[in-house]
Design a protein around this motif. Structure first.
Motif, PDB file in Angstrom:
ATOM      1  N   ASN A  79       0.819  -1.205   0.000  1.00  0.00           N
ATOM      2  CA  ASN A  79       0.000   0.000   0.000  1.00  0.00           C
ATOM      3  C   ASN A  79       0.860   1.267   0.000  1.00  0.00           C
ATOM      4  O   ASN A  79       0.469   2.293  -0.576  1.00  0.00           O
ATOM      5  CB  ASN A  79      -0.939   0.012   1.215  1.00  0.00           C
ATOM      6  CG  ASN A  79      -2.104  -0.928   1.035  1.00  0.00           C
ATOM      7  OD1 ASN A  79      -2.480  -1.273  -0.085  1.00  0.00           O
ATOM      8  ND2 ASN A  79      -2.677  -1.383   2.134  1.00  0.00           N
ATOM      9  N   LEU A  82       1.824   1.664  -3.588  1.00  0.00           N
ATOM     10  CA  LEU A  82       0.671   2.070  -4.393  1.00  0.00           C
ATOM     11  C   LEU A  82       0.318   3.538  -4.134  1.00  0.00           C
ATOM     12  O   LEU A  82      -0.093   4.261  -5.049  1.00  0.00           O
ATOM     13  CB  LEU A  82      -0.530   1.174  -4.083  1.00  0.00           C
ATOM     14  CG  LEU A  82      -0.434  -0.266  -4.581  1.00  0.00           C
ATOM     15  CD1 LEU A  82      -1.598  -1.088  -4.061  1.00  0.00           C
ATOM     16  CD2 LEU A  82      -0.389  -0.327  -6.099  1.00  0.00           C
ATOM     17  N   ARG A  85       2.589   5.602  -6.135  1.00  0.00           N
ATOM     18  CA  ARG A  85       2.199   5.557  -7.541  1.00  0.00           C
ATOM     19  C   ARG A  85       1.011   6.484  -7.811  1.00  0.00           C
ATOM     20  O   ARG A  85       0.976   7.186  -8.822  1.00  0.00           O
ATOM     21  CB  ARG A  85       1.846   4.125  -7.926  1.00  0.00           C
ATOM     22  CG  ARG A  85       1.393   3.967  -9.378  1.00  0.00           C
ATOM     23  CD  ARG A  85       1.054   2.512  -9.681  1.00  0.00           C
ATOM     24  NE  ARG A  85       0.568   2.399 -11.046  1.00  0.00           N
ATOM     25  CZ  ARG A  85      -0.698   2.610 -11.400  1.00  0.00           C
ATOM     26  NH1 ARG A  85      -1.581   2.967 -10.483  1.00  0.00           N
ATOM     27  NH2 ARG A  85      -1.084   2.477 -12.652  1.00  0.00           N
ATOM     28  N   ALA A 113      -0.498  -6.829  -8.949  1.00  0.00           N
ATOM     29  CA  ALA A 113      -0.069  -5.425  -8.958  1.00  0.00           C
ATOM     30  C   ALA A 113       1.182  -5.189  -9.779  1.00  0.00           C
ATOM     31  O   ALA A 113       1.571  -4.032  -9.976  1.00  0.00           O
ATOM     32  CB  ALA A 113       0.169  -4.947  -7.519  1.00  0.00           C
ATOM     33  N   GLU A 155      -5.815   0.119 -11.552  1.00  0.00           N
ATOM     34  CA  GLU A 155      -5.449  -0.031 -10.144  1.00  0.00           C
ATOM     35  C   GLU A 155      -6.664  -0.398  -9.297  1.00  0.00           C
ATOM     36  O   GLU A 155      -6.583  -1.249  -8.403  1.00  0.00           O
ATOM     37  CB  GLU A 155      -4.818   1.254  -9.618  1.00  0.00           C
ATOM     38  CG  GLU A 155      -4.386   1.162  -8.169  1.00  0.00           C
ATOM     39  CD  GLU A 155      -3.650   2.396  -7.719  1.00  0.00           C
ATOM     40  OE1 GLU A 155      -3.556   2.595  -6.494  1.00  0.00           O
ATOM     41  OE2 GLU A 155      -3.172   3.158  -8.575  1.00  0.00           O
TER      42      GLU A 155
END
Length: 248
Positions: A79, A82, A85, A113, A155
């Motif tokens: 996480n 992410l 990102r 992912a 995503e």
């Protein structure tokens, strides 16, 4: 009767935050930042979020992550990546993973992912080779704009799938920890090893283990592979290493 000193201690003095067992080292060159990560990326790695954002801000086009020395990574650590990102997408930049350890590779593949951190030219050796003929001088092109809508939809799809399967996997890991007296990391290794050796999706294996709690027998092949994986991590000792390739 006066209240004891222990019971009167205010709860605000307690710090329940997990320690950060990860470090990062950043080098900004050529418009991109290369960030080398080391240690354990779990919930404690959230303390690195501000530093990662700062590195992203200093880059022109984004961040390339080197996760080869990350020896442990769970969903909380993923996480963190992410979140970086998503911040990059908001800035019109990209985040790629240029190298990763087997532990991280397994998690990326199990959650789907991996493709979120790959660009079209990433990992393509031919893209960096010079052409056979003398190139014609051209004006340097700006990086192509990121299709933010498409990236975010992708995503969301991946995160929804991970959210559906994560509860069962977490419960199954707890079952293995309680049944065999293993650490969280060793229990994770047992599940992934059994998943690989039986060609069973990890969340399907987790569901079978949860069913066993209610009296449904675990398939014989899975039971044997779980027992073999438990024996292997116990033989390896306290510092066990995860398998080198992700589950199918």
């Amino acid at each position: 009767m006066p209240e004891s000193a222990h019971s009167a201690q205010p709860l605000t003095t307690l710090d329940a935050r997990p320690p950060c067992l990860a470090t990062i080292e950043a080098v900004v060159a050529g418009g991109r930042a290369v960030v080398t990560c080391r240690g354990e990326f779990d919930v404690g790695a959230q303390e690195l979020q501000a530093d990662l954002y700062a590195v992203l801000d200093r880059s022109a086009t984004g961040v390339d992550l080197d996760l080869e020395e990350v020896r442990f990574c769970d969903c909380a650590g993923l996480n963190v990546l992410l979140s970086l990102r998503r911040e990059a997408l908001d800035q019109g930049k990209t985040v790629t993973i240029r190298a990763c350890s087997p532990t991280v590779a397994r998690l990326l593949d199990l959650t789907g992912a991996r493709e979120l951190f790959v660009t079209e030219d990433f990992g393509n050796p031919a893209a960096s080779k010079p052409p056979a003929v003398e190139p014609i001088p051209v004006v340097e092109e700006l990086p192509e704009p990121v299709d933010v809508d498409r990236e975010l939809r992708l995503e969301v799809d991946q995160l929804r799938r991970a959210m559906r399967t994560r509860p069962a996997i977490d419960v199954a890991r707890g079952i293995v920890m309680a049944s065999f007296g293993l650490s969280a990391e060793d229990a994770w290794t047992v599940l992934v090893t059994a998943s690989q050796n039986t060609n069973t999706k990890l969340h399907h294996l987790a569901e079978d283990l949860m069913g066993a709690v209610h009296g449904t027998p675990v398939p014989e092949q899975q039971r044997q592979q779980i027992a073999a994986a438990v024996a292997k991590v116990r033989e390896a000792g306290p510092i066990s290493r995860p398998p080198s390739s992700p589950a199918a």
